[in-house]
Write a protein that holds these residues in place. Structure first.
Motif, PDB file in Angstrom:
ATOM      1  N   THR A 117       3.166   1.316 -11.022  1.00 10.35           N
ATOM      2  CA  THR A 117       4.365   1.866  -9.736  1.00 10.35           C
ATOM      3  C   THR A 117       5.282   1.233 -10.047  1.00 10.35           C
ATOM      4  OG1 THR A 117       3.570   0.554  -8.490  1.00 10.35           O
ATOM      5  CG2 THR A 117       1.602   1.913  -9.317  1.00 10.35           C
ATOM      6  N   THR A 135      -5.901   4.079  -2.345  1.00  7.37           N
ATOM      7  CA  THR A 135      -4.531   4.815  -2.257  1.00  7.37           C
ATOM      8  C   THR A 135      -3.850   4.759  -3.893  1.00  7.37           C
ATOM      9  OG1 THR A 135      -4.730   2.301  -2.096  1.00  7.37           O
ATOM     10  CG2 THR A 135      -4.052   3.228   0.075  1.00  7.37           C
ATOM     11  N   LEU A 136      -4.849   4.075  -4.431  1.00  9.48           N
ATOM     12  CA  LEU A 136      -4.573   4.194  -5.709  1.00  9.48           C
ATOM     13  C   LEU A 136      -4.422   5.989  -5.965  1.00  9.48           C
ATOM     14  CD1 LEU A 136      -6.420   1.640  -7.344  1.00  9.48           C
ATOM     15  CD2 LEU A 136      -3.825   1.846  -7.179  1.00  9.48           C
ATOM     16  N   THR A 150       3.847  -1.780  -2.819  1.00  8.10           N
ATOM     17  CA  THR A 150       4.804  -1.049  -2.256  1.00  8.10           C
ATOM     18  C   THR A 150       6.271  -1.989  -1.104  1.00  8.10           C
ATOM     19  OG1 THR A 150       3.285   0.718  -2.857  1.00  8.10           O
ATOM     20  CG2 THR A 150       5.743   1.180  -0.990  1.00  8.10           C
ATOM     21  N   PHE A 151       5.243  -2.274  -0.695  1.00  6.90           N
ATOM     22  CA  PHE A 151       6.350  -3.032   0.461  1.00  6.90           C
ATOM     23  C   PHE A 151       6.831  -3.936  -0.055  1.00  6.90           C
ATOM     24  CE2 PHE A 151       7.863  -4.925   4.425  1.00  6.90           C
ATOM     25  CZ  PHE A 151       7.263  -6.536   3.818  1.00  6.90           C
ATOM     26  N   LEU A 210      -0.203   6.320   2.409  1.00  8.94           N
ATOM     27  CA  LEU A 210       0.470   5.856   1.377  1.00  8.94           C
ATOM     28  C   LEU A 210       1.620   6.605   0.963  1.00  8.94           C
ATOM     29  CD1 LEU A 210       1.722   2.875   0.821  1.00  8.94           C
ATOM     30  CD2 LEU A 210       0.752   2.863  -1.334  1.00  8.94           C
ATOM     31  N   VAL A 254      -1.150   7.233  -6.179  1.00 13.41           N
ATOM     32  CA  VAL A 254      -0.311   7.194  -6.996  1.00 13.41           C
ATOM     33  C   VAL A 254       0.002   7.716  -8.435  1.00 13.41           C
ATOM     34  CG1 VAL A 254       1.448   5.533  -8.322  1.00 13.41           C
ATOM     35  CG2 VAL A 254       0.662   5.053  -6.254  1.00 13.41           C
ATOM     36  N   ILE A 308      12.174   2.343   5.487  1.00 21.60           N
ATOM     37  CA  ILE A 308      10.679   1.692   4.203  1.00 21.60           C
ATOM     38  C   ILE A 308       9.867   1.223   5.121  1.00 21.60           C
ATOM     39  CG2 ILE A 308      11.892   0.909   3.087  1.00 21.60           C
ATOM     40  CD1 ILE A 308       9.107   2.915   2.206  1.00 21.60           C
ATOM     41  N   TYR A 309      10.380  -0.095   6.161  1.00 21.81           N
ATOM     42  CA  TYR A 309       9.938  -1.180   7.541  1.00 21.81           C
ATOM     43  C   TYR A 309       8.908  -0.351   8.000  1.00 21.81           C
ATOM     44  CZ  TYR A 309      13.189  -4.038   4.953  1.00 21.81           C
ATOM     45  OH  TYR A 309      14.026  -4.701   3.917  1.00 21.81           O
ATOM     46  N   LEU A 323      -2.021  -1.769  -3.103  1.00 24.25           N
ATOM     47  CA  LEU A 323      -1.110  -0.941  -3.205  1.00 24.25           C
ATOM     48  C   LEU A 323       0.326  -0.619  -2.109  1.00 24.25           C
ATOM     49  CD1 LEU A 323       0.752   0.820  -5.689  1.00 24.25           C
ATOM     50  CD2 LEU A 323      -1.147   3.207  -4.498  1.00 24.25           C
ATOM     51  N   VAL A 324      -0.592  -0.761  -1.244  1.00 26.73           N
ATOM     52  CA  VAL A 324       0.664  -0.650   0.188  1.00 26.73           C
ATOM     53  C   VAL A 324       1.062  -2.546  -0.015  1.00 26.73           C
ATOM     54  CG1 VAL A 324       0.481  -1.237   2.899  1.00 26.73           C
ATOM     55  CG2 VAL A 324      -0.722   0.513   1.561  1.00 26.73           C
ATOM     56  N   VAL A 382       1.395   2.996   7.839  1.00 24.03           N
ATOM     57  CA  VAL A 382       0.349   2.985   7.007  1.00 24.03           C
ATOM     58  C   VAL A 382      -0.171   1.343   6.586  1.00 24.03           C
ATOM     59  CG1 VAL A 382       0.406   2.908   4.804  1.00 24.03           C
ATOM     60  CG2 VAL A 382       2.211   4.466   5.651  1.00 24.03           C
ATOM     61  N   GLN A 394      15.601  -3.584  -0.601  1.00 19.64           N
ATOM     62  CA  GLN A 394      16.187  -3.571   0.413  1.00 19.64           C
ATOM     63  C   GLN A 394      16.819  -4.442   1.068  1.00 19.64           C
ATOM     64  OE1 GLN A 394      15.033   0.552   1.534  1.00 19.64           O
ATOM     65  NE2 GLN A 394      15.461  -0.224   3.884  1.00 19.64           N
ATOM     66  N   THR A 395      15.883  -5.919   1.198  1.00 21.99           N
ATOM     67  CA  THR A 395      15.800  -7.419   1.933  1.00 21.99           C
ATOM     68  C   THR A 395      17.101  -7.438   0.579  1.00 21.99           C
ATOM     69  OG1 THR A 395      14.215  -6.668   2.695  1.00 21.99           O
ATOM     70  CG2 THR A 395      15.931  -8.410   3.025  1.00 21.99           C
ATOM     71  N   LEU A 410       5.855   1.708   6.224  1.00 21.37           N
ATOM     72  CA  LEU A 410       5.212   0.821   5.903  1.00 21.37           C
ATOM     73  C   LEU A 410       4.477   0.137   6.765  1.00 21.37           C
ATOM     74  CD1 LEU A 410       6.565  -0.137   2.836  1.00 21.37           C
ATOM     75  CD2 LEU A 410       4.765   1.160   2.833  1.00 21.37           C
ATOM     76  N   LEU A 445       9.913  -1.785  -2.312  1.00 17.03           N
ATOM     77  CA  LEU A 445      10.833  -1.381  -1.971  1.00 17.03           C
ATOM     78  C   LEU A 445      11.241  -1.864  -0.700  1.00 17.03           C
ATOM     79  CD1 LEU A 445       9.299   2.579  -1.288  1.00 17.03           C
ATOM     80  CD2 LEU A 445      10.869   2.369  -2.964  1.00 17.03           C
ATOM     81  N   ALA A 446      10.964  -2.808   0.361  1.00 14.48           N
ATOM     82  CA  ALA A 446      11.073  -2.910   0.909  1.00 14.48           C
ATOM     83  C   ALA A 446      12.362  -4.884   1.251  1.00 14.48           C
ATOM     84  CB  ALA A 446       9.966  -3.036   2.459  1.00 14.48           C
ATOM     85  N   VAL A 447      10.740  -5.325   0.141  1.00 18.01           N
ATOM     86  CA  VAL A 447      12.044  -6.445   0.320  1.00 18.01           C
ATOM     87  C   VAL A 447      12.796  -6.363  -1.212  1.00 18.01           C
ATOM     88  CG1 VAL A 447      11.134  -9.322  -0.404  1.00 18.01           C
ATOM     89  CG2 VAL A 447       9.709  -7.755   1.378  1.00 18.01           C
ATOM     90  N   PHE A 459      -6.955   2.317 -11.946  1.00 20.35           N
ATOM     91  CA  PHE A 459      -5.534   2.876 -12.218  1.00 20.35           C
ATOM     92  C   PHE A 459      -6.041   3.621 -13.367  1.00 20.35           C
ATOM     93  CE2 PHE A 459      -1.899   4.116 -10.979  1.00 20.35           C
ATOM     94  CZ  PHE A 459      -0.789   4.064 -11.637  1.00 20.35           C
TER      95      PHE A 459
END
Lengths: 261, 394, 387
Positions: free
Chosen positions: C333, B330-331, C139-140, B342, B334, B360-361, C135-136, B367, C148-149, B364, C143-145, B234
């Motif tokens: 990130t 994926t890096l 991000t999850f 992503l 960003v 977002i759920y 990274l996925v 993805v 949001q959650t 993702l 952003l998601a947990v 990264f």
């Protein structure tokens, strides 16, 4: 005969003169770190002579023949093969490797190539023969070692004895002036030793110059012109098979022979 | 019945474990099923499908991508050839079909999912065409075995012949559609493939250098490898993002994909070097001695004896490296603002129609699914290949 | 003897093998140097054009930003921000390594369990996590947990009345009192425990009675810690919601939490595979010998299999630890202020990019090297102890 005759390995058998010497080692010295593998070795091998080298492990016999084709680099002294001296000259090294063929204890066939390609490798890549000629030569040699039908197989599919015979064919394909054998049967199962020894004996009878490091005394008796006994990096005694095996003169020779015969 | 008892209810403690974990598993599974089929709002995916898969690839040139996919399917099916059955009984048709399902079921499933999501006949047609191309490929491979005239064509002519179609299509795609418009899942693949391709020769050179007997060469190779391996990918990407232009002649302004590929190539080369080095170390010394004794020069020795064996031995590890690279692309999204899957996935949740709806759920999940299937499929194939080759270097 | 040529002929320079080897090396070196020079001269040219300094003086400039969870002043030099970032990287790395080893080992053992359900879940976990890009996952998680959650602070979850979970982070009960003193108490207790275990071992050796090292050791540790707690007047503080924040206890920053959990989960899937592989690599004869000696299942695992498995796994585990440390850079990130994030921000604020990122890279290199050394020592110690 003076005492020196049976310690002087530079005297070739028959009435060969110095012009007939294919391999000449003069005062060769070789050390590994702090271990002296060869101490002041003087050695000659004549045209069409068969010399068998015996000795305990660590005696330097493998190092001796490995110095001849530069698999080991000697630290002092001089080595000549067919008139060419073994120096830092890359051309000399290449020349000498073309004229010497080596057969290893562990066969060392190339596992990813077919038997035919293995044997044809030398002539094709080093002597730059066209592919068809090289392969024809390979087939001829495979016939000579009596396994032509294995040509398209791969080393892993062959038995140990067959693999070693292929190794011999591979070395012969370069039409070398001298063949070097480093314990050719030591890694074989007993029932396969004879098939390999037979091939080597036939080579000897056909007049190939050979230096063979081995433990097979029966073989030595049958084909050797001279037997050289080495210990602790030195040549201790030399003689015909009858002289050395039946009437050893040096103490160390007698000791060694008593352990293995 | 005994299987159940032995594996699930061996003892009291065991049964307890089974019940607890079983309940947990059911709960999670139910949650997932509920999410996927009941509560999930998949509109966001459906609307943005093209963006997610290929970015802003020009519409009118999309047939190039479809064509490439078909050609690839054909090529892979045909080049694989027909497996030689060494066992006594060739597998029955049923077994072969079941085998096929196990191998490609996931891929096919995802393909069907994509078609369903896109909900138009074009994609159904595309799906059918790809399947047709694959079947055609298998038939061609079979034909080569059966028809005498075809089997006499030597391998080195046949393979390139098969590769002509996919390669021309891919080349066309590259030249016609500006690389900066590529995006989505396509760009993840593309960056990974280009990088692994370029990093390979460099990695092999580094590995040979590291094992060399010449001290300066060994030093240079080892330094490079150890420096790269100590650095986070990264950070290297970030550095390239702001600093690459400093190292190229002024007036040259590299685009982000170029930067990404440069960094990935240089980075992966160090790891490939380690993988290949392992392979080189597995070659016994006797091989090189035999080659030298025959009079082979060092170059010929390496090219004909050592490298072919080493490379063949490390194929599974190499594939593992590619899978890692594939995930790491994926890096680039960003660090360098490359519009990869992503990146698009998170961006679409901010579109006007979908902002603030907690989508977002769904984004993702989609993805993650695509990446997961890609990586999983490749690692299974690698395991299969490993078994077939009979090699395995830890 | 007389037929030898008079003196060894010296090979001409261009054929002398030693000369050739060095010539080749020097050629390669020259090429590499030339390339480096080309890059460097490009760099100089570009830098001169754009007037950006290329030294480390920027470290003395004021930072102009603050770091959450820390009292860094805006006017403090960039250097201090970097140090803070370094600490944050270490924080997540050390806690991460400890947690991921525990989780990874458990999952790895679970994958070999005789219970089908346990085995299946462990396998599903590993296969699922391994194939998703880090990274996925991150991000999850973020952003998601977390964002949001997790509920807003007004509706924070209060599991067991001990924790406060919201999208501002997780607050856990923490002690009140000097941290250093507590660490000394813990260190003292550990030493005392070690002594007790050794003594019990020796007494068991001479009397043959079971040592029960675990029992004695654990009790010693617990008693000493509690004694220290009381003596030094420590207090547990439970967090609670105070207006729009939490008071008391230790608040784990949401990005720290997200990063930590992601790193632990992701790396543990790899560690699980390594542990599984190394347990399977322990020759089956070992387990058989243990059975023949009538060792119980637990004894077999603890005394025979695991130590050997660990020895096999150590190098690969060390590699995973290094990966975790390097992966912590992804904290940038999600706005976790570790080293990379600091670097990015200062560059955004005007610090020169190349020196800043090069410095960052060097720091990571040093961390990697130190970790490698520690792992190597552990490796060698494991081998020595066994022999």
């Amino acid at each position: 005969m003076s005492k020196d005759v049976f310690t002087d390995a530079t005297i070739m058998s028959g009435d060969r003169s110095d012009d007939d010497a294919i391999v000449v080692m003069d005062n060769v010295y070789k050390r590994f770190k702090d271990f002296e593998a060869l101490k002041k070795v003087n050695f000659k091998v004549g045209r069409q002579e068969v010399v068998v080298v015996i000795g305990p492990s660590g005696s330097g016999k493998s190092t001796l023949i490995r110095c001849i084709n530069r698999l080991e680099e000697h630290d002092d002294g001089r080595i000549f093969v067919d008139g060419t001296e073994l120096t830092q000259d890359i051309r000399n090294i290449q020349e000498i490797r073309k004229e010497t063929g080596m057969v290893f204890q562990n066969f060392n066939l190339f596992p990813h190539l077919s038997i035919l390609t293995n044997v044809a490798m030398g002539p094709r890549q080093v002597r730059r023969m066209p592919k068809a000629t090289a392969e024809a030569l390979a087939l001829e040699l495979l016939t000579r070692v009596k396994i032509p039908e294995q040509a398209d197989k791969y080393p892993s599919q062959l038995s140990g004895g067959q693999q070693q015979r292929v190794a011999i064919a591979r070395a012969l394909a370069m039409k070398p002036k001298v063949m070097l054998f480093d314990e050719p049967t030591s890694a074989l199962d007993p029932e396969m030793i004879n098939e390999v020894l037979d091939v080597i004996k036939e080579l000897a009878r056909d007049g190939m110059t050979m230096v063979v490091v081995t433990h097979e005394m029966g073989f030595a008796r049958e084909v050797a012109d001279r037997v050289v006994f080495m210990a602790d990096g030195e040549i201790v005694e030399v003689g015909t098979p009858e002289q050395l095996f039946d009437h050893p003169k040096e103490e160390r020779t007698k000791q060694f022979l008593s352990q293995i015969l | 019945m005994t299987w159940v008892r032995r594996n699930l209810f061996r003892s009291v403690g065991d049964s307890l474990l089974t019940l607890v974990f079983g309940a947990l598993a059911l709960y999670v599974l139910w949650g997932v099923i509920e999410f996927v089929f009941i509560t999930g709002r998949w509109e966001i995916i459906q609307v943005n499908l093209k963006l997610l898969l290929v970015g802003r690839f020009p519409e009118e040139l999309l047939w190039l991508v479809s064509g490439s996919l078909m050609a690839l399917g054909f090529w892979v099916a045909a080049a694989g050839g027909v497996a030689k059955h060494t066992s006594e009984k060739p597998p029955s048709v049923g077994a072969k079909i079941w085998n096929g399902i196990q191998r490609f079921g996931l891929l096919a499933g995802v393909g069907i999912l994509l078609i369903v999501l896109s909900a138009d006949w074009d994609s159904v047609a595309l799906g059918a065409l790809i399947v047709a191309a694959i079947v055609a490929g298998r038939l061609v491979a079979l034909a080569r075995n059966k028809i005498g005239a075809l089997s006499r064509i030597p391998g080195w002519v046949w393979q390139p012949l098969l590769a002509v179609a996919p390669i021309t299509l891919i080349a066309l795609t590259l030249s016609q559609a500006s690389i900066d418009l590529w995006g989505g899942f396509l760009i993840n693949f593309y960056i990974a493939i280009i990088s692994i391709f370029l990093s390979f020769p460099l990695g092999v050179l580094l590995a040979l250098g590291r094992k060399s007997t010449l001290p300066i060469i060994r030093l240079i190779s080892t330094t490079y490898i150890e420096l790269i391996r100590g650095a986070p990918l990264f950070v290297l990407l970030l550095l390239a993002g702001v600093a690459l232009e400093f190292f190229v002649p002024p007036d040259l302004s590299p685009g982000s994909i170029f930067r990404a590929v440069t960094v990935f190539t240089l980075f992966t080369a160090a790891y490939v070097a380690e993988v290949v080095r392992g392979g080189l170390q597995s070659i016994s010394r006797g091989q090189t001695e035999a080659g030298k004794a025959l009079g082979l020069s060092t170059t010929k020795l390496t090219a004909l004896i050592t490298l072919p064996q080493a490379l063949r031995n490390v194929i599974p590890a190499q594939i593992g490296q590619f899978i890692s690279l594939f995930k790491d692309t994926t890096l680039a999204g960003v660090a360098l603002n490359v519009v990869d899957l992503l990146n698009v996935g998170t961006a679409v949740t901010k579109q006007d129609d979908f902002l603030g709806q907690g989508l977002i759920y769904e984004a993702l999940a989609f993805v993650g699914l695509l990446f997961w299937v890609g990586a999983y499929f490749m690692s299974r194939e690698s395991q299969r290949l490993e078994k077939r080759l009979g090699v395995g270097l830890r | 003897m007389s037929s030898l040529p008079s003196a060894p002929s010296k090979p001409p320079i261009w054929r002398d093998i030693r000369v050739l080897r060095w010539a080749f090396q020097l050629l390669v070196l020259a090429l590499v140097m030339a390339m480096i020079y080309w890059l460097y001269s490009n760099y100089q040219a570009n830098v001169a054009k754009s007037n950006i300094p290329t030294n480390l003086l920027f470290l003395d400039n004021p930072a102009n930003f603050t770091i959450p969870g820390n009292d860094l002043d805006q006017s403090q030099p960039v250097r201090d921000a970097f140090v803070q970032g370094f600490y944050n990287t270490l924080r997540v790395a050390i806690v991460g390594i400890v947690l991921t080893t525990i989780l990874g080992t458990l999952v790895g053992i679970a994958r070999l369990s005789r219970n089908f359900m346990v085995r299946a879940i462990a396998t599903a976990y590993v296969e699922l996590v391994r194939n998703i890009p880090l990274l996925v996952l991150l991000t999850f998680m973020n952003l998601a947990v977390v964002l949001q959650t997790f509920p807003r602070i007004e509706n924070a979850w209060l599991p067991l009345d001990l924790f406060v979970v919201s999208n501002r982070g997780i607050a856990i009960p923490w002690f009140e009192g000097s941290g250093t003193v507590l660490l000394t108490v813990l260190a003292g207790a550990l030493i005392a425990t070690w002594i007790v275990v050794k003594l019990r071992g020796r007494s068991s050796d001479s009397t043959g009675k079971p040592a029960r090292g675990l029992l004695f050791g654990l009790s010693t540790f617990v008693i000493l810690v509690i004694a220290g707690w009381i003596v030094f007047g420590y207090n547990w503080v439970l967090p609670f919601v105070d207006d729009r924040a939490t008071s008391g206890g230790l608040r784990l920053d949401p990005s720290f939490f997200a990063l930590l959990v992601t790193l632990v989960v992701y790396t543990s899937s790899h560690i699980a595979e390594i542990v599984r592989g190394s347990i399977q690599a322990v020759p089956s004869g070992q387990a058989e010998a243990a059975d023949a000696l009538a060792l119980s299942g637990g004894q077999k695992m603890l005394l025979v299999v695991l130590p050997q498995a660990f020895r096999i796994a150590m190098p690969a585990l060390g590699n995973q630890f290094l990966n975790l440390i390097k992966n912590s850079s992804l904290g940038a990130t999600i706005s976790y202020f570790e080293l990379t994030q600091i670097a990015q921000i200062t560059v955004g604020n005007g610090s020169p990019a190349v020196p800043a990122f090069t410095l960052t890279l060097l720091v990571y290199l040093v961390i990697s090297l130190v970790t490698s050394v520690i792992v190597n020592i552990a490796n060698r110690r494991l081998a020595l102890v066994e022999r």
